[in-house]
Scaffold this motif. Sequence first.
Motif, PDB file in Angstrom:
ATOM      1  N   GLY A  36      41.183  13.775  67.461  1.00 27.46           N
ATOM      2  CA  GLY A  36      40.985  14.868  66.512  1.00 27.46           C
ATOM      3  C   GLY A  36      40.634  14.381  65.127  1.00 27.46           C
ATOM      4  O   GLY A  36      39.764  14.955  64.449  1.00 27.46           O
ATOM      5  N   VAL A  37      41.267  13.291  64.692  1.00 29.90           N
ATOM      6  CA  VAL A  37      40.958  12.713  63.379  1.00 29.90           C
ATOM      7  C   VAL A  37      39.510  12.241  63.338  1.00 29.90           C
ATOM      8  O   VAL A  37      38.773  12.493  62.377  1.00 29.90           O
ATOM      9  N   CYS A  38      39.090  11.548  64.392  1.00 31.96           N
ATOM     10  CA  CYS A  38      37.715  11.048  64.480  1.00 31.96           C
ATOM     11  C   CYS A  38      36.709  12.192  64.422  1.00 31.96           C
ATOM     12  O   CYS A  38      35.725  12.143  63.680  1.00 31.96           O
ATOM     13  N   VAL A  39      36.955  13.234  65.210  1.00 30.89           N
ATOM     14  CA  VAL A  39      36.049  14.383  65.256  1.00 30.89           C
ATOM     15  C   VAL A  39      35.979  15.061  63.889  1.00 30.89           C
ATOM     16  O   VAL A  39      34.895  15.449  63.417  1.00 30.89           O
ATOM     17  N   TYR A  40      37.124  15.193  63.245  1.00 31.70           N
ATOM     18  CA  TYR A  40      37.141  15.838  61.923  1.00 31.70           C
ATOM     19  C   TYR A  40      36.385  15.011  60.892  1.00 31.70           C
ATOM     20  O   TYR A  40      35.666  15.564  60.046  1.00 31.70           O
ATOM     21  N   GLN A  41      36.521  13.700  60.944  1.00 29.10           N
ATOM     22  CA  GLN A  41      35.796  12.851  60.012  1.00 29.10           C
ATOM     23  C   GLN A  41      34.290  13.087  60.130  1.00 29.10           C
ATOM     24  O   GLN A  41      33.592  13.233  59.115  1.00 29.10           O
ATOM     25  N   TYR A  42      33.808  13.135  61.357  1.00 27.27           N
ATOM     26  CA  TYR A  42      32.360  13.310  61.517  1.00 27.27           C
ATOM     27  C   TYR A  42      31.931  14.737  61.183  1.00 27.27           C
ATOM     28  O   TYR A  42      30.844  14.960  60.657  1.00 27.27           O
ATOM     29  N   GLY A  43      32.777  15.711  61.464  1.00 26.68           N
ATOM     30  CA  GLY A  43      32.462  17.073  61.065  1.00 26.68           C
ATOM     31  C   GLY A  43      32.328  17.200  59.557  1.00 26.68           C
ATOM     32  O   GLY A  43      31.416  17.875  59.050  1.00 26.68           O
ATOM     33  N   CYS A  44      33.223  16.531  58.824  1.00 24.21           N
ATOM     34  CA  CYS A  44      33.127  16.514  57.356  1.00 24.21           C
ATOM     35  C   CYS A  44      31.842  15.830  56.904  1.00 24.21           C
ATOM     36  O   CYS A  44      31.169  16.291  55.965  1.00 24.21           O
ATOM     37  N   ALA A  45      31.505  14.713  57.558  1.00 21.25           N
ATOM     38  CA  ALA A  45      30.298  13.978  57.180  1.00 21.25           C
ATOM     39  C   ALA A  45      29.054  14.850  57.355  1.00 21.25           C
ATOM     40  O   ALA A  45      28.168  14.875  56.479  1.00 21.25           O
ATOM     41  N   LEU A  46      28.965  15.561  58.478  1.00 23.34           N
ATOM     42  CA  LEU A  46      27.818  16.448  58.698  1.00 23.34           C
ATOM     43  C   LEU A  46      27.712  17.501  57.607  1.00 23.34           C
ATOM     44  O   LEU A  46      26.623  17.744  57.051  1.00 23.34           O
ATOM     45  N   ALA A  47      28.823  18.155  57.322  1.00 21.46           N
ATOM     46  CA  ALA A  47      28.802  19.239  56.335  1.00 21.46           C
ATOM     47  C   ALA A  47      28.465  18.707  54.940  1.00 21.46           C
ATOM     48  O   ALA A  47      27.679  19.320  54.205  1.00 21.46           O
ATOM     49  N   HIS A  48      29.055  17.579  54.547  1.00 23.81           N
ATOM     50  CA  HIS A  48      28.759  17.014  53.229  1.00 23.81           C
ATOM     51  C   HIS A  48      27.295  16.593  53.123  1.00 23.81           C
ATOM     52  O   HIS A  48      26.662  16.764  52.081  1.00 23.81           O
ATOM     53  N   TYR A  49      26.774  16.032  54.207  1.00 25.12           N
ATOM     54  CA  TYR A  49      25.387  15.545  54.183  1.00 25.12           C
ATOM     55  C   TYR A  49      24.397  16.693  54.011  1.00 25.12           C
ATOM     56  O   TYR A  49      23.466  16.609  53.211  1.00 25.12           O
ATOM     57  N   PHE A  50      24.596  17.766  54.754  1.00 26.21           N
ATOM     58  CA  PHE A  50      23.612  18.843  54.748  1.00 26.21           C
ATOM     59  C   PHE A  50      23.849  19.880  53.660  1.00 26.21           C
ATOM     60  O   PHE A  50      22.892  20.535  53.221  1.00 26.21           O
ATOM     61  N   GLY A  66      19.127  16.510  65.759  1.00 28.36           N
ATOM     62  CA  GLY A  66      19.572  15.167  66.129  1.00 28.36           C
ATOM     63  C   GLY A  66      20.959  14.848  65.606  1.00 28.36           C
ATOM     64  O   GLY A  66      21.794  14.286  66.332  1.00 28.36           O
ATOM     65  N   ALA A  67      21.210  15.194  64.352  1.00 25.99           N
ATOM     66  CA  ALA A  67      22.520  14.914  63.762  1.00 25.99           C
ATOM     67  C   ALA A  67      23.613  15.695  64.469  1.00 25.99           C
ATOM     68  O   ALA A  67      24.697  15.163  64.741  1.00 25.99           O
ATOM     69  N   CYS A  68      23.343  16.948  64.781  1.00 33.58           N
ATOM     70  CA  CYS A  68      24.365  17.772  65.426  1.00 33.58           C
ATOM     71  C   CYS A  68      24.545  17.404  66.897  1.00 33.58           C
ATOM     72  O   CYS A  68      25.645  17.530  67.441  1.00 33.58           O
ATOM     73  N   ALA A  69      23.474  16.906  67.539  1.00 24.34           N
ATOM     74  CA  ALA A  69      23.591  16.481  68.934  1.00 24.34           C
ATOM     75  C   ALA A  69      24.482  15.262  69.071  1.00 24.34           C
ATOM     76  O   ALA A  69      25.061  15.028  70.148  1.00 24.34           O
ATOM     77  N   SER A  70      24.611  14.468  68.012  1.00 24.68           N
ATOM     78  CA  SER A  70      25.472  13.287  68.077  1.00 24.68           C
ATOM     79  C   SER A  70      26.955  13.662  68.064  1.00 24.68           C
ATOM     80  O   SER A  70      27.806  12.836  68.412  1.00 24.68           O
ATOM     81  N   PHE A  71      27.260  14.886  67.673  1.00 19.77           N
ATOM     82  CA  PHE A  71      28.661  15.336  67.607  1.00 19.77           C
ATOM     83  C   PHE A  71      29.340  15.293  68.984  1.00 19.77           C
ATOM     84  O   PHE A  71      30.391  14.667  69.134  1.00 19.77           O
ATOM     85  N   PRO A  72      28.778  15.958  70.016  1.00 20.08           N
ATOM     86  CA  PRO A  72      29.440  15.877  71.333  1.00 20.08           C
ATOM     87  C   PRO A  72      29.448  14.465  71.907  1.00 20.08           C
ATOM     88  O   PRO A  72      30.358  14.104  72.666  1.00 20.08           O
ATOM     89  N   THR A  73      28.451  13.651  71.552  1.00 26.29           N
ATOM     90  CA  THR A  73      28.445  12.261  72.011  1.00 26.29           C
ATOM     91  C   THR A  73      29.640  11.506  71.455  1.00 26.29           C
ATOM     92  O   THR A  73      30.317  10.751  72.171  1.00 26.29           O
ATOM     93  N   LEU A  74      29.912  11.708  70.170  1.00 28.50           N
ATOM     94  CA  LEU A  74      31.063  11.060  69.547  1.00 28.50           C
ATOM     95  C   LEU A  74      32.368  11.565  70.152  1.00 28.50           C
ATOM     96  O   LEU A  74      33.296  10.775  70.387  1.00 28.50           O
ATOM     97  N   VAL A  75      32.450  12.859  70.423  1.00 33.14           N
ATOM     98  CA  VAL A  75      33.655  13.416  71.049  1.00 33.14           C
ATOM     99  C   VAL A  75      33.891  12.762  72.403  1.00 33.14           C
ATOM    100  O   VAL A  75      35.014  12.348  72.732  1.00 33.14           O
ATOM    101  N   LEU A  76      32.833  12.629  73.189  1.00 33.21           N
ATOM    102  CA  LEU A  76      32.962  12.024  74.516  1.00 33.21           C
ATOM    103  C   LEU A  76      33.403  10.566  74.419  1.00 33.21           C
ATOM    104  O   LEU A  76      34.303  10.129  75.158  1.00 33.21           O
ATOM    105  N   CYS A  77      32.783   9.794  73.523  1.00 30.36           N
ATOM    106  CA  CYS A  77      33.156   8.385  73.360  1.00 30.36           C
ATOM    107  C   CYS A  77      34.620   8.250  72.938  1.00 30.36           C
ATOM    108  O   CYS A  77      35.339   7.366  73.424  1.00 30.36           O
ATOM    109  N   SER A  78      35.066   9.113  72.051  1.00 25.89           N
ATOM    110  CA  SER A  78      36.446   9.056  71.578  1.00 25.89           C
ATOM    111  C   SER A  78      37.423   9.436  72.689  1.00 25.89           C
ATOM    112  O   SER A  78      38.480   8.812  72.841  1.00 25.89           O
ATOM    113  N   LEU A  79      37.072  10.447  73.483  1.00 18.45           N
ATOM    114  CA  LEU A  79      37.934  10.843  74.594  1.00 18.45           C
ATOM    115  C   LEU A  79      38.026   9.731  75.642  1.00 18.45           C
ATOM    116  O   LEU A  79      39.105   9.477  76.197  1.00 18.45           O
ATOM    117  N   LEU A  80      36.908   9.064  75.909  1.00 12.64           N
ATOM    118  CA  LEU A  80      36.935   7.953  76.855  1.00 12.64           C
ATOM    119  C   LEU A  80      37.805   6.815  76.332  1.00 12.64           C
ATOM    120  O   LEU A  80      38.553   6.185  77.089  1.00 12.64           O
TER     121      LEU A  80
END
Length: 365
Positions: free
Chosen positions: A144-158, A330-344
């Motif tokens: 959850g921490v990992c996912v939130y970090q990237y969610g913040c990064a997306l929002a700040h970037y755009f 592309g940026a938003c498609a990387s979100f589920p990829t990161l979730v999957l990698c973190s869950l694995l």
Amino acid sequence: MPRWALVCLSSLSMHRRRLSAFSPPPPPQATVPAKDVPVLFREPFIHGGYRPAGQRWSCYLLSLFQVHNESVNVWSHALTGLVVLARFLLLVGAWPAPFDLTALPLCLYVTSALTYLTCSAAAHLLQSRSELAHYCLFFLDYVGVCVYQYGCALAHYFYSAEPAWRQTAVAAGFLPGAALLGWLTCASCCFAKLRYRRPYPLRRKVFQLVPTSLAYLLDISPVAHRLANATGSPPDAGGGGGVGDVGAADDALALHALQIFFFLLAALFFSCPVPECFFPGRCDVLGHGHQIFHLFLALCTLVQQEALFRDFRARWRTLELVHGRDTLVGACASFPTLVLCSLLTAGLMCWRANRKLNARPKERS
């Protein structure tokens, strides 16, 4: 005993087992001192308020309404999640146009916030079931921490970055770097949780804080650049001819400063066991450092969400023009990829934790 009696007893036993599945669960047991729970569950300077291990899962669910040393940790993030969701639904309900691709980073940010808040509340509520449950639930918390970090990064970037920041070297590798550091935070925290035993060495804190701090410094860099330049004009508003809401951007700048302030306070209380180190046993149920960390992090999230909503309102019309559809997708498609990698990663660490626990007797002293 007659055969018919044996058949009746067998049938009665079967029906009792079926009925027990629908019977109300037993009430949660009273809390116990630190000496009565496994070493893994004990926190420094927290002498009581623990829930006994080995109860039914329903007992830990019911402990949501019990007073124990995790109560504030659970409720602070559970209630914050409800506020985050309610505020987002209000924004959607009041929005003058249908949500489209330009709102996708914002939706992913809200999803990430709800994910980390839910995982955190669940971990603190249920982790006392067993040592394996403790490990696995906190590994999920790190996801959850990992996912939130990237969610913040997306929002700040755009939504929060200025054109000048997007010309920097940091911006060029921002999103891949944020994804990598997010995953590294998850992996490093899981490793430190499993590798080190109490009394924890300083190395454990290093494994937790270094990747988390680097991720935060990168994720907050668009906001920090904006604050350093002390400008409240909406990004890309120059030459935009009224497409932005300058008042919203002005308000967002102050809120961004406040979210950084709350995060720094949260980091302080996460890193140091205060005030309980000064009052051992006096802050068991209310007032220990991790609870204060939760409260400041919740405030940080609520203020950050409001700031991002105002940034979104200030620039949503020009977002696709500035970044392009391919960059957004592309940026938003990387979100589920990161979730999957973190869950694995968390799943692998759960397997290792199970092997570790099966290789040694459970400690009770």
